[in-house]
Design a protein around this motif. Structure first.
Motif, PDB file in Angstrom:
ATOM      1  N   GLU A  90       0.876  -1.102  -0.085  1.00  0.00           N
ATOM      2  CA  GLU A  90      -0.002   0.151   0.020  1.00  0.00           C
ATOM      3  C   GLU A  90       0.975   1.282  -0.139  1.00  0.00           C
ATOM      4  O   GLU A  90       1.635   1.222   0.786  1.00  0.00           O
ATOM      5  CB  GLU A  90      -0.896  -0.022   1.142  1.00  0.00           C
ATOM      6  CG  GLU A  90      -1.292  -1.396   1.499  1.00  0.00           C
ATOM      7  CD  GLU A  90      -2.834  -1.226   2.058  1.00  0.00           C
ATOM      8  OE1 GLU A  90      -3.167  -0.455   2.873  1.00  0.00           O
ATOM      9  OE2 GLU A  90      -3.611  -2.305   1.519  1.00  0.00           O
ATOM     10  N   ARG A  94       1.481  11.254   2.529  1.00  0.00           N
ATOM     11  CA  ARG A  94       0.883  12.081   3.513  1.00  0.00           C
ATOM     12  C   ARG A  94       1.245  13.588   3.474  1.00  0.00           C
ATOM     13  O   ARG A  94       2.597  14.030   3.173  1.00  0.00           O
ATOM     14  CB  ARG A  94       1.406  11.709   5.116  1.00  0.00           C
ATOM     15  CG  ARG A  94       1.105  10.356   5.428  1.00  0.00           C
ATOM     16  CD  ARG A  94       1.682   9.859   6.521  1.00  0.00           C
ATOM     17  NE  ARG A  94       1.548   8.590   7.037  1.00  0.00           N
ATOM     18  CZ  ARG A  94       0.592   7.991   7.662  1.00  0.00           C
ATOM     19  NH1 ARG A  94      -0.650   8.995   7.927  1.00  0.00           N
ATOM     20  NH2 ARG A  94       0.315   6.804   7.676  1.00  0.00           N
ATOM     21  N   GLY A  99      -3.514   9.976  11.600  1.00  0.00           N
ATOM     22  CA  GLY A  99      -3.568   8.550  11.913  1.00  0.00           C
ATOM     23  C   GLY A  99      -2.392   7.991  12.307  1.00  0.00           C
ATOM     24  O   GLY A  99      -2.043   8.247  13.241  1.00  0.00           O
ATOM     25  N   THR A 100      -1.936   6.997  11.732  1.00  0.00           N
ATOM     26  CA  THR A 100      -0.687   6.185  12.400  1.00  0.00           C
ATOM     27  C   THR A 100       0.652   6.989  12.476  1.00  0.00           C
ATOM     28  O   THR A 100       1.311   6.707  13.327  1.00  0.00           O
ATOM     29  CB  THR A 100      -0.354   4.947  11.475  1.00  0.00           C
ATOM     30  OG1 THR A 100      -0.086   5.141  10.349  1.00  0.00           O
ATOM     31  CG2 THR A 100      -1.566   3.940  11.798  1.00  0.00           C
ATOM     32  N   ASP A 129      -1.386  -4.807   8.053  1.00  0.00           N
ATOM     33  CA  ASP A 129      -0.512  -3.891   7.125  1.00  0.00           C
ATOM     34  C   ASP A 129       0.490  -2.999   7.631  1.00  0.00           C
ATOM     35  O   ASP A 129       0.509  -1.914   7.611  1.00  0.00           O
ATOM     36  CB  ASP A 129      -1.781  -2.797   6.376  1.00  0.00           C
ATOM     37  CG  ASP A 129      -2.928  -3.530   5.669  1.00  0.00           C
ATOM     38  OD1 ASP A 129      -2.552  -4.851   5.137  1.00  0.00           O
ATOM     39  OD2 ASP A 129      -3.950  -2.766   5.518  1.00  0.00           O
ATOM     40  N   ASP A 175      -3.977  12.851   3.786  1.00  0.00           N
ATOM     41  CA  ASP A 175      -3.191  11.664   3.079  1.00  0.00           C
ATOM     42  C   ASP A 175      -4.020  10.794   2.273  1.00  0.00           C
ATOM     43  O   ASP A 175      -5.287  10.901   2.390  1.00  0.00           O
ATOM     44  CB  ASP A 175      -2.454  10.976   4.281  1.00  0.00           C
ATOM     45  CG  ASP A 175      -3.604  10.220   5.277  1.00  0.00           C
ATOM     46  OD1 ASP A 175      -4.619  10.013   4.906  1.00  0.00           O
ATOM     47  OD2 ASP A 175      -3.416  10.409   6.675  1.00  0.00           O
ATOM     48  N   CYS A 201     -10.106   5.558   1.208  1.00  0.00           N
ATOM     49  CA  CYS A 201      -8.563   5.247   1.201  1.00  0.00           C
ATOM     50  C   CYS A 201      -7.994   6.632   1.186  1.00  0.00           C
ATOM     51  O   CYS A 201      -6.701   6.700   1.008  1.00  0.00           O
ATOM     52  CB  CYS A 201      -8.258   4.395   0.359  1.00  0.00           C
ATOM     53  SG  CYS A 201      -8.773   4.622  -1.360  1.00  0.00           S
ATOM     54  N   ARG A 203      -7.747  10.725   3.340  1.00  0.00           N
ATOM     55  CA  ARG A 203      -8.239  11.476   4.629  1.00  0.00           C
ATOM     56  C   ARG A 203      -8.568  13.001   4.039  1.00  0.00           C
ATOM     57  O   ARG A 203      -7.595  13.620   3.459  1.00  0.00           O
ATOM     58  CB  ARG A 203      -7.096  11.652   5.844  1.00  0.00           C
ATOM     59  CG  ARG A 203      -7.134  10.509   6.588  1.00  0.00           C
ATOM     60  CD  ARG A 203      -6.640  11.054   8.132  1.00  0.00           C
ATOM     61  NE  ARG A 203      -6.796   9.837   8.869  1.00  0.00           N
ATOM     62  CZ  ARG A 203      -6.045   8.585   8.789  1.00  0.00           C
ATOM     63  NH1 ARG A 203      -4.754   8.701   8.119  1.00  0.00           N
ATOM     64  NH2 ARG A 203      -5.984   7.522   9.637  1.00  0.00           N
TER      65      ARG A 203
HETATM   66  P1  TMP Z   1      -2.847   5.475   8.470  1.00  0.00           P
HETATM   67  O1  TMP Z   1      -2.783   6.783   8.948  1.00  0.00           O
HETATM   68  O2  TMP Z   1      -3.939   4.249   9.308  1.00  0.00           O
HETATM   69  O3  TMP Z   1      -1.582   4.595   8.112  1.00  0.00           O
HETATM   70  O4  TMP Z   1      -3.606   5.574   7.018  1.00  0.00           O
HETATM   71  C1  TMP Z   1      -3.020   6.484   6.149  1.00  0.00           C
HETATM   72  C2  TMP Z   1      -3.700   6.585   4.884  1.00  0.00           C
HETATM   73  O5  TMP Z   1      -4.074   5.747   3.939  1.00  0.00           O
HETATM   74  C3  TMP Z   1      -5.380   7.057   5.223  1.00  0.00           C
HETATM   75  O6  TMP Z   1      -5.788   7.776   4.364  1.00  0.00           O
HETATM   76  C4  TMP Z   1      -6.083   5.821   5.060  1.00  0.00           C
HETATM   77  C5  TMP Z   1      -5.120   4.969   4.127  1.00  0.00           C
HETATM   78  N1  TMP Z   1      -5.193   3.512   4.200  1.00  0.00           N
HETATM   79  C6  TMP Z   1      -6.069   2.503   3.513  1.00  0.00           C
HETATM   80  O7  TMP Z   1      -6.906   3.086   3.016  1.00  0.00           O
HETATM   81  N2  TMP Z   1      -6.036   1.347   3.807  1.00  0.00           N
HETATM   82  C7  TMP Z   1      -5.146   0.803   4.508  1.00  0.00           C
HETATM   83  O8  TMP Z   1      -4.928  -0.528   4.598  1.00  0.00           O
HETATM   84  C8  TMP Z   1      -3.825   1.756   5.173  1.00  0.00           C
HETATM   85  C9  TMP Z   1      -2.880   1.022   5.888  1.00  0.00           C
HETATM   86  C10 TMP Z   1      -3.931   2.955   4.891  1.00  0.00           C
END
Ligand code: TMP
Ligand code: ASP
Length: 251
Positions: A90, A94, A99-100, A129, A175, A201, A203
């Protein structure tokens, strides 16, 4: 749809064999999942909105020379796409901390980053992931150095295009995540944007109010996903007037 041969069912989409070799029909479901499918629900109309929103972004990317798998939309829930070999990574870009990244590095959510940051996560729900480095990618042969360079360049071009487009309709692209596939032509392959680009997928924050218009509403249980996705579609001129194509929740 009933006569099509199912190839694969994912969390939010089903892939069917396409009408010609090298094509796939991508069907958008109403299922919403988060935290690697630990949280699940059905959001009426989400698939219809995502089919239309992903079409809009992919067509726009193609028009500015960024190759994607998109061929054409077939109906409310289905689109015809090129078959690719999905790279099991993936690709996250950003622009602001959230998020993470906010959690991992202790950077307050909403802080602008000094430049767009590209991350790779290994596509594996059972493992959640996990974030990986280029060392992992090369060592485990998920992608070559050449592929990784091309993936970063594609992801940054997608970021430029999407950020500008969304800024124009009052939305901050905080992101997003894309998936990239290899399209083969004999021994040669090129990398193209695959899967989907939707509020599932990304933000997306309203620039003025800071309101969230993406799947965080569902992850955090803080608002209506269908209304937020319809708002994104409406701003992109994909929904006529104020018409709602998804029912308003009754409460
Ligand atoms: P995160 O902050 O959870 O790492 O996600 C970062 C961006 O990527 C957020 O817009 C959500 C997207 N994302 C997905 O759509 N699917 C996923 O499995 C992951 C890891 C992130
Ligand atoms: N894409 C993952 C899931 O659907 C993670 C997430 O979006 O939170 O479970």
């Amino acid at each position: 749809m009933a006569r099509r041969k199912k190839i694969y069912e994912g969390k939010a989409k089903i892939m069917f064999e396409g009408p010609e070799p090298g094509t796939i029909v991508q069907y958008f479901k109403d299922d919403a999942t988060a935290f690697n499918a630990k949280k699940r629900d059905i959001i009426q109309g989400k698939g219809v909105l995502n089919n239309r929103i992903s079409e809009h972004f992919m067509v726009g990317l193609d028009a500015v020379g960024i190759p994607t798998h998109f061929i054409r939309r077939l109906n409310m829930r289905e689109q015809l796409v090129r078959a690719v070999e999905i790279i099991p990574l993936e690709v996250v870009v950003r622009n602001y901390s959230a998020g993470t990244m906010a959690k991992r590095l202790g950077i307050e959510e909403g802080t602008p980053l000094p430049r767009p940051i590209v991350e790779f996560c290994y596509k594996n729900d059972d493992l959640g992931d996990p974030l990986v480095t280029e060392e992992h990618i090369f060592a485990f042969n998920w992608a070559s150095q050449h592929d990784v360079e091309n993936m970063i360049s594609l992801a940054l071009r997608v970021n430029d295009y999407m950020s500008g487009l969304l800024f124009g309709v009052g939305i901050r692209l905080v992101d997003f995540k894309i998936e990239i596939g290899r399209q083969y032509d004999g021994d040669y392959h090129r990398l193209i944007v695959a899967d989907e680009i939707t509020p599932d997928c990304c933000r997306l924050w309203d620039i003025e109010s800071g309101d969230k218009l993406d799947k965080d509403l569902f992850r955090l249980d803080i608002g209506s996903l269908s209304e937020a996705y319809a708002e994104v579609a409406r701003r992109l001129d994909l929904l006529p007037g104020n018409e709602l194509i998804v029912p308003r929740p009754s409460n």
